[in-house]
Design a protein around this motif. Sequence first.
Motif, PDB file in Angstrom:
ATOM      1  N   MET A 206       0.850  -1.135   0.317  1.00 58.18           N
ATOM      2  CA  MET A 206      -0.104  -0.203   0.171  1.00 58.18           C
ATOM      3  C   MET A 206       0.357   1.525   0.160  1.00 58.18           C
ATOM      4  O   MET A 206       0.626   2.006  -0.743  1.00 58.18           O
ATOM      5  CB  MET A 206      -0.927  -0.076   1.133  1.00 58.18           C
TER       6      MET A 206
ATOM      7  N   ALA B 221       0.875   4.304  -3.800  1.00 59.95           N
ATOM      8  CA  ALA B 221       0.349   5.455  -3.018  1.00 59.95           C
ATOM      9  C   ALA B 221       1.511   5.754  -3.336  1.00 59.95           C
ATOM     10  O   ALA B 221       1.257   7.267  -4.234  1.00 59.95           O
ATOM     11  CB  ALA B 221       0.634   5.120  -1.608  1.00 59.95           C
TER      12      ALA B 221
ATOM     13  N   THR C   3      -4.575  11.005  -5.074  1.00 59.06           N
ATOM     14  CA  THR C   3      -4.151   9.510  -4.559  1.00 59.06           C
ATOM     15  C   THR C   3      -4.441   9.287  -3.274  1.00 59.06           C
ATOM     16  O   THR C   3      -4.508   8.372  -2.673  1.00 59.06           O
ATOM     17  CB  THR C   3      -1.927   9.481  -4.318  1.00 59.06           C
TER      18      THR C   3
ATOM     19  N   MET D  13      -6.845   5.925  -1.942  1.00 56.48           N
ATOM     20  CA  MET D  13      -5.615   5.186  -1.381  1.00 56.48           C
ATOM     21  C   MET D  13      -6.436   4.685   0.043  1.00 56.48           C
ATOM     22  O   MET D  13      -6.708   3.829   0.253  1.00 56.48           O
ATOM     23  CB  MET D  13      -4.525   5.593  -0.122  1.00 56.48           C
TER      24      MET D  13
ATOM     25  N   GLY E 268      -5.074   3.589   5.265  1.00 63.99           N
ATOM     26  CA  GLY E 268      -4.176   3.240   3.368  1.00 63.99           C
ATOM     27  C   GLY E 268      -4.259   5.316   3.383  1.00 63.99           C
ATOM     28  O   GLY E 268      -3.245   5.224   2.704  1.00 63.99           O
TER      29      GLY E 268
ATOM     30  N   LEU F 159      -0.367   6.108   2.297  1.00 61.81           N
ATOM     31  CA  LEU F 159       0.278   7.682   1.488  1.00 61.81           C
ATOM     32  C   LEU F 159       1.122   8.038   2.042  1.00 61.81           C
ATOM     33  O   LEU F 159       2.108   8.958   1.230  1.00 61.81           O
ATOM     34  CB  LEU F 159      -0.872   8.444   1.060  1.00 61.81           C
TER      35      LEU F 159
END
Length: 298
Positions: A47, A51, A72, A76, A201, A205
């Motif tokens: 993840m 990202a 983005t 995410m 998420g 990022l």
Amino acid sequence: MSYYDFLFVIEVLVGGLLSGVMYSLVAIGFVLIYKTSGVLNFAQGSMVLFAALTFVSLVERGIPFALSLLITFAVMVALGFTIERTVLRPLVNRSPMTLFMATLGLSYIIEGAAQLIWGTQVHGLDLGIDDTPFEVGGILISSFDLLAAAIAAAMVAGLSAFFYWTRIGLAFRAVADDQFAALAVGLRLPRIWGTVWTAAGFVALVAGLLWGARLGVQFSLSLIVLKALPVLVLGGFDSILGAIVGGLIIGASEKLAEVYLGPFVGGGIEGWFAYALALVVLLVRPSGLFGQKTVERV
């Protein structure tokens, strides 16, 4: 020890602590999910990669920085929510090994999707942060490391405050303590789990942008998850405070070990010292410094 030797020790220590804050940021993504659902999310590293790769690819296509960041973030959040809804929710109450294997499979799927969508080339990520070192009291400090650590620290502090001082955070803690009791008082577990994965998420990022700017956006970036594991072992898999303290200890100790023990073992100790330290902690305190001890009835 001379004054200059003392300054050198402090410089190495500060550099390690700044790296440790970055480790803590990745580890908190694990803690959020493990604390509320008992799932060790091995896909967190993928993840982070997804990202960073999404953001830098959007920027390279001429989309403004702020808009790329917003897109983005939305991607995410959607990714975290989709993972929880389509993969992990059907596996509720399955064995920990089943859940771990599910996230391991997700890791490869996310990496494959990133490669399919954005390609396999290495990208440089420029966040506009000057990396010129500056001197404070005779100690050289990297401008990028300091600002990145400040951003990570602000993120960590914000998540900690959210977790301990808001109603949703209180619900997270209730679910973490006892899922059945949380259900009994009317908490909706699927909504809470979805929110947690969404937060994971967002953490991915921020971590992806910071680590991508430091190391470059490449597929080895997903292996940053391996640097978070010793932090979790040391601090405890279910403790945000443990992730913070564990990251600082790991960051500082591996830098000091490389400088002062490396010459006696031929160098390269920084790459594995954190795992050796984690192994020692496992032997002495398996739950970590701040983790909850498991109590089993017999």
